[in-house]
Motif scaffolding. Structure first.
Motif, short mmCIF file in Angstrom:
data_model
loop_
_atom_site.label_atom_id
_atom_site.label_comp_id
_atom_site.label_asym_id
_atom_site.label_seq_id
_atom_site.Cartn_x
_atom_site.Cartn_y
_atom_site.Cartn_z
N UNK A 1 -4.34 -3.60 -18.87
CA UNK A 1 -3.38 -4.04 -17.88
C UNK A 1 -4.05 -4.01 -16.51
N UNK A 2 -4.02 -5.11 -15.78
CA UNK A 2 -4.57 -5.20 -14.43
C UNK A 2 -3.45 -5.06 -13.41
N UNK A 3 -3.59 -4.06 -12.55
CA UNK A 3 -2.55 -3.74 -11.58
C UNK A 3 -3.14 -3.81 -10.17
N UNK A 4 -2.49 -4.58 -9.30
CA UNK A 4 -2.90 -4.65 -7.90
C UNK A 4 -1.98 -3.76 -7.08
N UNK A 5 -2.56 -3.00 -6.17
CA UNK A 5 -1.80 -2.18 -5.23
C UNK A 5 -2.20 -2.66 -3.85
N UNK A 6 -1.20 -3.05 -3.04
CA UNK A 6 -1.48 -3.65 -1.74
C UNK A 6 -0.68 -2.92 -0.66
N UNK A 7 -1.41 -2.38 0.31
CA UNK A 7 -0.77 -1.70 1.44
C UNK A 7 -1.81 -1.64 2.56
N UNK A 12 -1.50 5.59 2.38
CA UNK A 12 -0.38 5.26 1.48
C UNK A 12 -0.90 4.52 0.25
N UNK A 13 -1.86 3.64 0.46
CA UNK A 13 -2.46 2.88 -0.63
C UNK A 13 -3.05 3.82 -1.67
N UNK A 14 -3.80 4.81 -1.22
CA UNK A 14 -4.43 5.74 -2.16
C UNK A 14 -3.42 6.62 -2.87
N UNK A 15 -2.34 6.99 -2.19
CA UNK A 15 -1.29 7.80 -2.85
C UNK A 15 -0.66 7.03 -4.01
N UNK A 16 -0.32 5.76 -3.76
CA UNK A 16 0.29 4.94 -4.82
C UNK A 16 -0.72 4.72 -5.95
N UNK A 17 -1.95 4.41 -5.61
CA UNK A 17 -2.98 4.17 -6.63
C UNK A 17 -3.21 5.42 -7.48
N UNK A 18 -3.25 6.60 -6.85
CA UNK A 18 -3.45 7.84 -7.59
C UNK A 18 -2.30 8.09 -8.56
N UNK A 19 -1.08 7.84 -8.11
CA UNK A 19 0.08 8.01 -8.99
C UNK A 19 0.00 7.07 -10.19
N UNK A 20 -0.39 5.82 -9.93
CA UNK A 20 -0.49 4.84 -11.01
C UNK A 20 -1.61 5.19 -11.99
N UNK A 21 -2.73 5.70 -11.47
CA UNK A 21 -3.83 6.11 -12.37
C UNK A 21 -3.37 7.21 -13.31
N UNK A 22 -2.52 8.11 -12.81
CA UNK A 22 -2.00 9.19 -13.64
C UNK A 22 -0.98 8.68 -14.66
N UNK A 23 -0.14 7.73 -14.25
CA UNK A 23 0.91 7.20 -15.11
C UNK A 23 0.41 6.17 -16.11
N UNK A 24 -0.63 5.44 -15.75
CA UNK A 24 -1.14 4.35 -16.60
C UNK A 24 -2.65 4.51 -16.78
N UNK A 25 -3.06 5.53 -17.57
CA UNK A 25 -4.48 5.84 -17.68
C UNK A 25 -5.34 4.70 -18.22
N UNK A 26 -4.79 3.78 -18.98
CA UNK A 26 -5.57 2.67 -19.51
C UNK A 26 -5.61 1.46 -18.60
N UNK A 27 -4.87 1.52 -17.49
CA UNK A 27 -4.78 0.37 -16.60
C UNK A 27 -5.95 0.28 -15.65
N UNK A 28 -6.27 -0.93 -15.26
CA UNK A 28 -7.29 -1.18 -14.23
C UNK A 28 -6.54 -1.32 -12.91
N UNK A 29 -6.70 -0.33 -12.03
CA UNK A 29 -5.99 -0.31 -10.75
C UNK A 29 -6.93 -0.83 -9.67
#
Length: 82
Positions: A1-7, A12-29
């Motif tokens: 799964x490819x996920x874009x985080x934009x901020x 703030x960008x890194x906080x959201x990205x870190x949360x997503x890395x923890x929640x979606x370990x197989x995703x490409x953030x």
């Protein structure tokens, strides 16, 4: 799964990205502080999900959603306030 985080706020960008890395370990953030660069990326690569700040310099999250839906009609969007 490819996920874009934009901020445009790098902290703030890194906080959201870190949360997503923890929640979606197989995703490409992929993170972007420039919404236009994120849209360009999305036009040339597969994208499954986008987390974007609603109000940013240049393009806002709603603009990003409209533009990327032209290429990825079933993309999942999450617009984030502040």
């Amino acid at each position: 799964m490819n996920i874009l985080v934009i901020d445009n706020d790098p902290n703030a960008l890194e906080r959201v990205a870190a949360r997503l890395r923890a929640e979606k370990p197989g995703g490409k953030i992929l993170t972007f502080t420039d919404p236009l660069l994120a849209v360009k990326y999305g036009y040339n690569h597969p994208v499954d999900m986008v987390y974007a700040k609603t109000v940013m310099r240049g393009l806002g999250g709603g603009d990003v959603a409209r533009l990327l839906r032209n290429v990825h009609p079933y993309i999942q969007m999450e617009l984030l306030d502040a």
